[in-house]
Design an enzyme around this catalytic site. Sequence first.
Site, mmCIF file in Angstrom:
data_model
loop_
_atom_site.group_PDB
_atom_site.id
_atom_site.type_symbol
_atom_site.label_atom_id
_atom_site.label_comp_id
_atom_site.label_asym_id
_atom_site.label_seq_id
_atom_site.Cartn_x
_atom_site.Cartn_y
_atom_site.Cartn_z
ATOM 1 N N THR A 144 60.635 34.730 41.879
ATOM 2 C CA THR A 144 59.761 34.662 43.055
ATOM 3 C C THR A 144 59.680 33.262 43.659
ATOM 4 O O THR A 144 58.851 33.016 44.542
ATOM 5 C CB THR A 144 58.349 35.122 42.659
ATOM 6 O OG1 THR A 144 57.896 34.314 41.541
ATOM 7 C CG2 THR A 144 58.343 36.578 42.229
ATOM 8 N N GLU A 145 60.533 32.359 43.205
ATOM 9 C CA GLU A 145 60.422 30.955 43.613
ATOM 10 C C GLU A 145 60.469 30.753 45.123
ATOM 11 O O GLU A 145 59.730 29.921 45.669
ATOM 12 C CB GLU A 145 61.529 30.125 42.939
ATOM 13 C CG GLU A 145 61.330 29.874 41.453
ATOM 14 C CD GLU A 145 61.899 30.962 40.563
ATOM 15 O OE1 GLU A 145 62.085 30.725 39.362
ATOM 16 O OE2 GLU A 145 62.160 32.081 41.070
ATOM 17 N N VAL A 146 61.337 31.501 45.832
ATOM 18 C CA VAL A 146 61.468 31.272 47.280
ATOM 19 C C VAL A 146 60.182 31.618 48.023
ATOM 20 O O VAL A 146 59.962 31.140 49.145
ATOM 21 C CB VAL A 146 62.654 32.075 47.876
ATOM 22 C CG1 VAL A 146 63.975 31.555 47.350
ATOM 23 C CG2 VAL A 146 62.501 33.569 47.618
#
Length: 268
Positions: A144-146
Amino acid sequence: MENLLTPELEALRYIQYEAQDRIGYITLNRPDKRNVLNADVITELKQAFEFAEDDEETKVIVLRSAGDVFCVGADLAYIQELQGYGYTDNLEDSTHLMQLFHQIYTLKKVVIAQVQGHALAGGCGLAAICDLSFAVPEAKFGYTEVKIGFLPAIVSVFLLRKIGESRTKQLLLTGDPVSAQVALDMGLITFLAPKEELAANVHTFAQRLCRENSGQSMEVTKEMLAHLPELDLEEGLRYAAQRNAEARGSEDCRKGIAACLSKEKIGW
């Protein structure tokens, strides 16, 4: 035989280590924080894996977590603190995580992830970096980093090898979590097991590897598979032929073939 821990392992705050039936269990033990990762947790994981690799009473390693969540990635409060530091400090911290992933990927022993709950961001990276994995159907997997302006950088190196470019792009560019079944179909995880059977299934599977497989053969096979993607076709074939020839002269191969020819059960 009782497994004696080093003083360093006995002093761990966030990780527990125990050995049973030649299986070394490394447990992330921050259930109140959803087992998030920071520099101290990563340091303790590195220590535990180093001990397990050298532990003569351990043949297979299981990575698991306490609580309902496997790991939801980095401790965001810790990342926010690091934003106040310079590039050099942040590179040092990033390298710390890279070293852990590389350590697990190249460890001499087989590592199995036991995923009893959601594995997201760096937690999904931990599960994916293991050689094999069992997960409950209810678990979600994703990077989910983006969605918070961050990058799933280190894990991308391993994901390209594990599941290919197309599926890696799907996971990393969308940031959308997927179900355990989709993760299984992608090749991100290996097996599904009902929550009430997860621990027993992992234990039985790990015991079978200990009992039926040569530790030396699993170690060399893992090393070979890590090295082959770096080589072109001809180099890879030459390297594989060399490892094949070397294996024929190994003690385990001599023992295994002799037992098969005499129709005796091999005791590994």
